[in-house]
Design a protein around this motif. Structure first.
Motif, PDB file in Angstrom:
ATOM      1  N   ARG A  69       0.850  -1.197   0.000  1.00  0.00           N
ATOM      2  CA  ARG A  69       0.000   0.000   0.000  1.00  0.00           C
ATOM      3  C   ARG A  69       0.888   1.251   0.000  1.00  0.00           C
ATOM      4  N   VAL A  70       0.498   2.244  -0.763  1.00  0.00           N
ATOM      5  CA  VAL A  70       1.336   3.442  -0.868  1.00  0.00           C
ATOM      6  C   VAL A  70       1.366   4.182   0.464  1.00  0.00           C
ATOM      7  N   GLY A 128      -4.315   3.691  11.198  1.00  0.00           N
ATOM      8  CA  GLY A 128      -5.534   3.433  10.440  1.00  0.00           C
ATOM      9  C   GLY A 128      -6.458   2.525  11.228  1.00  0.00           C
ATOM     10  N   VAL A 143     -13.538   3.605   6.629  1.00  0.00           N
ATOM     11  CA  VAL A 143     -12.068   3.616   6.567  1.00  0.00           C
ATOM     12  C   VAL A 143     -11.560   4.822   7.367  1.00  0.00           C
ATOM     13  N   GLY A 155      -8.122  16.717  -1.192  1.00  0.00           N
ATOM     14  CA  GLY A 155      -7.379  15.528  -1.610  1.00  0.00           C
ATOM     15  C   GLY A 155      -6.305  15.795  -2.645  1.00  0.00           C
ATOM     16  N   GLY A 217     -14.307   8.257  11.935  1.00  0.00           N
ATOM     17  CA  GLY A 217     -14.555   8.293  10.491  1.00  0.00           C
ATOM     18  C   GLY A 217     -13.981   9.550   9.854  1.00  0.00           C
ATOM     19  N   VAL A 218     -13.655  10.538  10.658  1.00  0.00           N
ATOM     20  CA  VAL A 218     -13.049  11.821  10.275  1.00  0.00           C
ATOM     21  C   VAL A 218     -14.033  12.720   9.504  1.00  0.00           C
ATOM     22  N   VAL A 333      -6.932  -7.456   1.624  1.00  0.00           N
ATOM     23  CA  VAL A 333      -8.204  -6.772   1.887  1.00  0.00           C
ATOM     24  C   VAL A 333      -8.126  -5.379   1.244  1.00  0.00           C
ATOM     25  N   PHE A 335      -9.993  -1.848   1.048  1.00  0.00           N
ATOM     26  CA  PHE A 335     -11.018  -0.925   1.563  1.00  0.00           C
ATOM     27  C   PHE A 335     -11.242   0.193   0.553  1.00  0.00           C
ATOM     28  N   ARG A 355     -10.897  10.765  -1.924  1.00  0.00           N
ATOM     29  CA  ARG A 355     -10.713   9.380  -1.471  1.00  0.00           C
ATOM     30  C   ARG A 355     -11.619   8.448  -2.267  1.00  0.00           C
TER      31      ARG A 355
HETATM   32 FE1  HDE Z   1      -6.351   6.876   2.983  1.00  0.00          FE
HETATM   33  N1  HDE Z   1      -5.530   5.726   1.518  1.00  0.00           N
HETATM   34  N2  HDE Z   1      -6.290   8.476   1.775  1.00  0.00           N
HETATM   35  N3  HDE Z   1      -7.008   8.050   4.490  1.00  0.00           N
HETATM   36  N4  HDE Z   1      -6.371   5.295   4.202  1.00  0.00           N
HETATM   37  C1  HDE Z   1      -5.224   4.433   1.597  1.00  0.00           C
HETATM   38  O1  HDE Z   1      -5.756   2.812   0.006  1.00  0.00           O
HETATM   39  C2  HDE Z   1      -6.069   8.451   0.455  1.00  0.00           C
HETATM   40  C3  HDE Z   1      -7.299   9.380   4.416  1.00  0.00           C
HETATM   41  C4  HDE Z   1      -6.903   5.246   5.453  1.00  0.00           C
HETATM   42  O2  HDE Z   1      -6.125  -1.025   5.994  1.00  0.00           O
HETATM   43  C5  HDE Z   1      -4.833   3.836   0.281  1.00  0.00           C
HETATM   44  O3  HDE Z   1      -5.879   0.585  -0.096  1.00  0.00           O
HETATM   45  C6  HDE Z   1      -6.235   9.756  -0.114  1.00  0.00           C
HETATM   46  C7  HDE Z   1      -8.068   9.807   5.549  1.00  0.00           C
HETATM   47  C8  HDE Z   1      -6.735   3.926   6.001  1.00  0.00           C
HETATM   48  O4  HDE Z   1      -6.098  -1.258   3.821  1.00  0.00           O
HETATM   49  C9  HDE Z   1      -5.024   4.996  -0.702  1.00  0.00           C
HETATM   50  C10 HDE Z   1      -6.550  10.581   0.934  1.00  0.00           C
HETATM   51  C11 HDE Z   1      -8.222   8.683   6.312  1.00  0.00           C
HETATM   52  C12 HDE Z   1      -6.105   3.191   5.012  1.00  0.00           C
HETATM   53  C13 HDE Z   1      -5.431   6.112   0.220  1.00  0.00           C
HETATM   54  C14 HDE Z   1      -6.583   9.768   2.110  1.00  0.00           C
HETATM   55  C15 HDE Z   1      -7.559   7.612   5.645  1.00  0.00           C
HETATM   56  C16 HDE Z   1      -5.895   4.075   3.901  1.00  0.00           C
HETATM   57  C17 HDE Z   1      -3.507   3.142   0.266  1.00  0.00           C
HETATM   58  C18 HDE Z   1      -6.820  12.060   0.907  1.00  0.00           C
HETATM   59  C19 HDE Z   1      -8.939   8.551   7.657  1.00  0.00           C
HETATM   60  C20 HDE Z   1      -5.667   1.751   5.109  1.00  0.00           C
HETATM   61  C21 HDE Z   1      -3.801   1.674   0.071  1.00  0.00           C
HETATM   62  C22 HDE Z   1      -7.770  12.471  -0.058  1.00  0.00           C
HETATM   63  C23 HDE Z   1     -10.309   8.946   7.644  1.00  0.00           C
HETATM   64  C24 HDE Z   1      -6.743   0.824   4.674  1.00  0.00           C
HETATM   65  C25 HDE Z   1      -5.231   1.590  -0.006  1.00  0.00           C
HETATM   66  C26 HDE Z   1      -6.292  -0.602   4.835  1.00  0.00           C
HETATM   67  C27 HDE Z   1      -5.311   3.688   2.704  1.00  0.00           C
HETATM   68  C28 HDE Z   1      -5.697   7.331  -0.263  1.00  0.00           C
HETATM   69  C29 HDE Z   1      -6.846  10.304   3.388  1.00  0.00           C
HETATM   70  C30 HDE Z   1      -7.525   6.289   6.203  1.00  0.00           C
HETATM   71  C31 HDE Z   1      -3.863   5.309  -1.606  1.00  0.00           C
HETATM   72  C32 HDE Z   1      -6.066  10.112  -1.573  1.00  0.00           C
HETATM   73  C33 HDE Z   1      -8.626  11.207   5.802  1.00  0.00           C
HETATM   74  C34 HDE Z   1      -7.179   3.451   7.376  1.00  0.00           C
HETATM   75  O5  HDE Z   1      -6.052   4.733  -1.602  1.00  0.00           O
END
Ligand code: HDE
Length: 696
Positions: A69-70, A128, A143, A155, A217-218, A333, A335, A355
């Motif tokens: 994951r990035v 996370g 998420v 974003g 959930g933010v 998995v 999400f 997102r």
């Molecule tokens: Fe994520 N985020 N995120 N994020 N995020 C990912 O999805 C992203 C944000 C969060 O256990 C990625 O499958 C963008 C907020 C969790 O597999 C990716 C933006 C919050 C997890 C991605 C956010 C999160 C991710 C990387 C800003 C809390 C792990 C791999 C617009 C509310 C999920 C993947 C897991 C994962 C993008 C901001 C939580 C790249 C573009 C805000 C818990 O899609």
């Protein structure tokens, strides 16, 4: 394997589980007679191309890795179940929230954000908290994170933010650390990060356990009921064990002693049947009150203070089953914030909107194409029926001659349903096409101040030290200075103290006066619930130990589902004072105080004398003290501090049980001393202890 089996998701997975109990075969099912020697031309000759088994075995191995994951690459997951306390039909059409009779299987993945997949569990970082609900109406993913706000408001900045946070591009340093110039340079350039940076510098960023973290959930989401009425909603997960953290010095050492600290804790607790639990709560805001706040509900750098909108508890999450295979389940998995079900919808939060694009996009790369929802862990328990076809690793065998809509040749199948469908919330939107942020997103400091004001003294002290640590790691003084300038808008005193700690000029004047408001719910200080399930307590022992004292303590803590482990100067059998044998669970050499919550030293005299000669044992007690942990020194055990930096700290050997700075000194292991120690353990850490002078 411990745990709750046979829910709908578990039954579905049963078809995919494999035990490899049959004789060895190739991937095509041909039995293999030898997998240690490749096929050669002569015993010392070259390997032959026709050796399909060797080629297949190595080829498969060569392709075992997928992109990590990035962000959130490092994680741990578990299955469980969610049950609402009561039906919420007045608020949402979501079936999984419709009745306390509906229990929904879930998969939860906890993660750090910055580090690679193989990094340690305890850096200073956001965690996370991603939950996949396998509902009867399809998968719903919540998420979230363990902090209620985010770094940026839009974003489009996410790639920049993550590039700044991750290791620097030229040398890939530092791994899993926020303490470096590029992150803080970004912060200095983007004041909208300030509120989240306050959370990141707080103890929330070093949780003691995934079981002891809140989740959020933010974003503001929307509940939509069957009549189409919308209500704004913020989601909160509250752990039944309270919200607790490590201390920073400890967190750094845990990275070496047990890089899997949080992952192991989650796994072990589930295996032991001590199932972690959270309560789901919601903050609800009527649409009519959308603009009733001094911030914008669509701004993800803001929280809704609980004193303004209380959190209503709506259900309980229990994690009760570990995955069978880390890669198959926790790694694969997928999400996605856009995985919603009828009754739950989005808002125009610009972070959420991005997102909703990003998560699907990232899975296509990470999981190799559009069929990732067919991977067992991702597969819904709700039926899937559509005209999506083909693609890499298509597992379904779709029957019939039509794969388009509308068709008459296939009987019109699959038909669109009239009921139980997802209907996008009807919202009137209008506006110029414009790259501009609403002025209502403009206040970047008030809630940072609110958070700061809400912390207990010890939390504030830790936050100050965190800023000093992190900025102190920045090479560029201009970066430190810029951040201090922003802090001066949060709290002048904090800005001055940080500046003094990191060697830059302190601001002379207050920039924005501290508004003085606080929100007690934001502090971890009062979160101890008295539930110490799964706490690890070290009892140091050598030959001559008083076994009956040790066993009494173990028994008492077992009643609380806490675990007293005997750490010997060596592994295996120890000779006890009464001529018996006590088996050490581990040798002290293999662990460290940092992986325990509390430490005990009991008598007898020979055991304590031997421990006193052992540098590791002395260090163990001193270090536990430094990290504010509960300590019980009973009978001769009180003498362990002689010859440590703590000597003289507890003058006047007590004839009765007394507690000094969270250290229980007791003439004997008896009801009184055990009860007192239990009380101290339940308070998590003893913060009123001066530890900066303790060398450990
Ligand atoms: Fe994520 N985020 N995120 N994020 N995020 C990912 O999805 C992203 C944000 C969060 O256990 C990625 O499958 C963008 C907020 C969790 O597999 C990716 C933006 C919050 C997890 C991605 C956010 C999160 C991710 C990387 C800003 C809390 C792990 C791999 C617009 C509310 C999920 C993947 C897991 C994962 C993008 C901001 C939580 C790249 C573009 C805000 C818990 O899609």
């Amino acid at each position: 394997m411990a745990g709750h089996r046979h829910d709908a998701k578990d039954q579905q997975l049963e078809h995919d589980r494999t035990d490899s109990t049959e004789p060895l075969t190739t991937d095509t099912g041909v039995r293999v007679e030898d997998t240690d020697n490749s096929l050669r031309a002569g015993a010392r000759g070259p390997t032959l191309l026709e050796d399909f088994h060797t080629r297949e075995k190595i080829t498969h191995f060569d392709h075992e890795r997928i992109p990590e994951r990035v962000v959130h690459a490092r994680g741990a997951g578990a299955y469980g179940r969610f049950t609402p306390y009561e039906g919420l039909g007045d608020l949402t059409a979501a079936h999984f929230l419709s009745s306390s009779d509906v229990t929904t299987p879930v998969f939860v993945r906890f993660s750090t954000v910055a580090g690679s997949r193989g990094s340690a569990d305890t850096p200073r970082d956001v965690r996370g908290f991603a939950v996949k609900f396998y509902t009867e109406q399809g998968n719903y993913d919540l998420v979230g994170n363990n902090m209620p706000v985010f770094f940026i408001q839009d974003g489009i900045k996410f790639p920049d933010f993550v590039h700044a946070l991750k290791p620097q591009p030229h040398n890939e340093i530092p791994q899993a650390q926020s303490a470096h110039d590029t992150l803080w340079d970004f912060v200095g350039m983007q004041p909208e990060t300030m509120h989240m940076m306050m959370w990141l510098m707080s103890d929330r960023a070093i949780p003691r356990s995934y079981r002891m973290m809140q989740g959020f959930g933010v974003h503001t989401f929307r509940f939509v009921n069957a009549e189409g009425r919308g209500t704004f909603v913020k989601f909160h997960w509250k752990p039944l064990l309270g919200t607790h953290s490590l201390v920073w010095d400890e967190a750094q050492r845990v990275q070496g002693k047990d890089p899997d600290f949080n992952r192991r804790d989650l796994w072990d607790s589930i295996e032991r049947g001590e199932h972690p639990e959270w309560e789901l709560g919601v903050q609800l805001v009527d649409e009519a009150d959308e603009h009733a706040f001094d911030f914008d509900l669509l701004d993800p750098t803001k929280l809704v203070p609980e004193e303004q909108v209380p959190v209503r508890p709506i259900g309980r999450l229990v994690l009760d089953r570990n995955p069978d295979n880390f890669f198959a389940e926790t790694e694969q998995v997928a999400f996605h914030t856009a995985n919603v079900v009828p009754g739950i919808d989005f808002t125009n939060d610009p972070l959420l909107q991005a997102r909703n694009f990003s998560y699907l996009d990232t899975q296509l790369l990470r999981l190799g194409g559009p069929n990732f929802q067919q991977i067992p862990v991702n597969r819904p328990v709700a039926p899937v029926s559509n005209n999506q076809r083909d693609g890499f690793a298509q597992h379904r065998v779709h029957r019939g001659g039509t794969s388009y809509a509308q068709n008459s040749l296939g009987g019109g199948c699959p038909v669109t349903a009239g009921e139980g469908v997802f209907r996008h919330y009807t919202e009137r939107v209008a506006g110029e096409k414009i790259r501009e942020r609403s002025a209502s997103f403009g206040d970047h400091y008030s809630q940072a101040t609110l958070f700061y004001n809400s912390l207990a003294d010890w939390e504030r002290e830790h936050l100050l030290e965190a800023f000093r640590f992190e900025l102190g790691k920045c090479e560029e003084l201009s970066v430190r200075q810029k951040v201090v300038a922003h802090l001066n808008h949060v709290d002048h005193g904090l800005a001055v103290e940080v500046a003094e700690g990191v060697g830059v000029a302190a601001p002379d004047t207050e920039e924005t006066p501290n508004h003085g408001r606080s929100s007690p719910a934001l502090s971890q200080d009062n979160s101890a619930t008295g539930d110490i399930t799964g706490r690890q307590i070290a009892l140091l022992a050598a030959d001559g130990v008083d076994a009956s004292d040790a066993e009494a303590l173990r028994a008492r803590f077992a009643e609380e589902h806490a675990h007293v482990e005997y750490l010997g100067t060596r592994d295996g059998a120890l000779h006890t004072r009464d001529g018996g044998v006590l088996t050490a669970n581990r040798s002290m050499k293999t662990v460290g105080s940092v992986v325990y919550d509390a430490v005990i030293v009991v008598g007898g005299p020979d055991s304590v004398a031997e421990l006193g000669k052992d540098g590791l044992a002395r260090h163990f007690v001193t270090e536990a003290f430094k990290h504010h942990k509960a300590v019980l020194l009973a009978a001769d055990g009180r003498r362990i501090v002689e010859g440590t930096p703590l000597a003289g700290r507890f003058p006047g050997a007590a004839e009765t049980t007394r507690t000094t700075e969270g250290v229980v000194l007791a003439p004997a292991v008896d009801d009184e001393s055990v009860a007192e120690f239990l009380r101290i353990v339940k308070s998590h850490r003893h913060w009123d202890r001066e530890t900066s002078s303790v060398p450990a």
